[in-house]
Design a protein around this motif. Structure first.
Motif, short mmCIF file in Angstrom:
data_model
loop_
_atom_site.label_atom_id
_atom_site.label_comp_id
_atom_site.label_asym_id
_atom_site.label_seq_id
_atom_site.Cartn_x
_atom_site.Cartn_y
_atom_site.Cartn_z
N ALA A 258 2.93 -11.30 5.88
CA ALA A 258 2.00 -12.31 6.37
C ALA A 258 1.96 -12.34 7.90
O ALA A 258 0.87 -12.40 8.50
CB ALA A 258 2.39 -13.68 5.84
N LEU A 259 3.10 -12.27 8.55
CA LEU A 259 3.14 -12.26 10.01
C LEU A 259 2.42 -11.04 10.57
O LEU A 259 1.68 -11.15 11.56
CB LEU A 259 4.59 -12.29 10.51
N ALA A 260 2.63 -9.89 9.95
CA ALA A 260 1.96 -8.67 10.42
C ALA A 260 0.45 -8.79 10.27
O ALA A 260 -0.31 -8.43 11.19
CB ALA A 260 2.47 -7.45 9.65
N MET A 261 -0.01 -9.32 9.15
CA MET A 261 -1.45 -9.47 8.94
C MET A 261 -2.04 -10.45 9.95
O MET A 261 -3.11 -10.20 10.50
CB MET A 261 -1.74 -9.94 7.50
N ARG B 85 -1.06 -11.00 12.89
CA ARG B 85 -1.02 -10.41 14.22
C ARG B 85 -1.73 -9.06 14.26
O ARG B 85 -1.55 -8.28 15.18
CB ARG B 85 0.41 -10.31 14.70
N GLU B 86 -2.53 -8.79 13.23
CA GLU B 86 -3.37 -7.61 13.13
C GLU B 86 -2.60 -6.30 13.25
O GLU B 86 -3.06 -5.32 13.83
CB GLU B 86 -4.51 -7.68 14.16
N ARG B 87 -1.41 -6.29 12.65
CA ARG B 87 -0.64 -5.05 12.53
C ARG B 87 -0.99 -4.44 11.17
O ARG B 87 -1.05 -5.15 10.17
CB ARG B 87 0.87 -5.30 12.59
N GLY C 4 -6.81 -6.18 3.54
CA GLY C 4 -5.85 -5.95 4.62
C GLY C 4 -4.75 -4.98 4.25
O GLY C 4 -4.79 -3.83 4.66
N PRO C 5 -3.76 -5.41 3.45
CA PRO C 5 -2.67 -4.50 3.13
C PRO C 5 -3.17 -3.29 2.33
O PRO C 5 -4.00 -3.43 1.43
CB PRO C 5 -1.72 -5.34 2.28
N VAL C 6 -2.67 -2.13 2.67
CA VAL C 6 -2.99 -0.90 1.95
C VAL C 6 -1.90 -0.70 0.91
O VAL C 6 -0.72 -0.64 1.25
CB VAL C 6 -3.05 0.31 2.92
N VAL C 7 -2.28 -0.61 -0.35
CA VAL C 7 -1.32 -0.43 -1.44
C VAL C 7 -1.23 1.05 -1.78
O VAL C 7 -2.26 1.71 -2.01
CB VAL C 7 -1.73 -1.26 -2.67
N VAL C 8 0.00 1.58 -1.80
CA VAL C 8 0.23 2.99 -2.10
C VAL C 8 1.29 3.11 -3.19
O VAL C 8 1.95 2.11 -3.54
CB VAL C 8 0.67 3.77 -0.83
N THR C 9 1.48 4.32 -3.70
CA THR C 9 2.43 4.50 -4.79
C THR C 9 3.58 5.45 -4.47
O THR C 9 4.50 5.56 -5.27
CB THR C 9 1.70 5.01 -6.05
N THR C 10 3.53 6.13 -3.33
CA THR C 10 4.61 7.06 -2.98
C THR C 10 5.04 6.88 -1.53
O THR C 10 4.25 6.42 -0.69
CB THR C 10 4.20 8.54 -3.17
N PRO C 11 6.28 7.25 -1.20
CA PRO C 11 6.72 7.19 0.19
C PRO C 11 5.85 8.04 1.13
O PRO C 11 5.54 7.60 2.24
CB PRO C 11 8.15 7.72 0.14
#
Length: 160
Positions: free
Chosen positions: A114-117, A119-121, A141-148
């Motif tokens: 939440a803090l990152a979002m 502050r536009e990180r 906003g958040p990018v959801v991924v499935t692998t490192p």
């Protein structure tokens, strides 16, 4: 200056989350990024261990004043910042990062996301929190991924 990526996640994590965080740390270090973390156990320790195993730079932003009994071994960190601020240190961690990768989820991790979002990180989520609006739709906003590998690629692209 090298790109700085914060790797956030629960202190009490699963073995799968720890392995993902270790791999994220290793891949970030191989890409030349500086890894920031909270300096505690679980995801934080695993990311630090992975980055250091690849010769990377790891900066721990600790919530305490250095007198804590339970700490990750110092050899996993290149530098440690003792804030004495408790969870408020999450602001320092996020503001110091060009991007944030959240591995798994806890209340502290949700705070960092939440803090990152706010502050536009850029935020990349690997197996963690999914925030939805009142209609149940994913919040932009958040990018959801499935692998490192996807997490590192997305974070580095967004940070540039």
């Amino acid at each position: 200056m090298a790109i700085q990526v914060a790797v956030c996640g629960p202190a009490r994590c699963t073995s799968a989350e720890a392995e993902q965080a270790r791999h994220v740390g290793e891949l970030l270090a191989r890409a030349g990024a500086t890894v920031l973390c909270g300096g505690g156990p679980g995801v934080m320790a695993a990311a630090a261990r992975g980055a250091r195993s690849a010769g990377g730079l790891v900066v721990a932003v600790r919530p305490d004043d250095g007198r804590a009994v339970t700490r990750t071994p110092d050899e996993d960190f290149s530098a440690v910042v003792m804030t004495g601020m408790g969870q408020a240190r999450n602001v320092i961690l996020v503001l110091s990062a060009d991007a944030v990768i959240a591995v798994g989820g806890s209340w502290g991790t949700l705070s960092e996301v939440a803090l990152a979002m706010r502050r536009e990180r850029p935020v990349v989520v690997l197996g963690g929190w999914r925030v939805v609006d009142p209609a149940g739709e994913p919040v932009a906003g958040p990018v959801v991924v499935t692998t490192p590998a996807e997490a590192v690629r997305a974070a580095l692209e967004a940070a540039r």
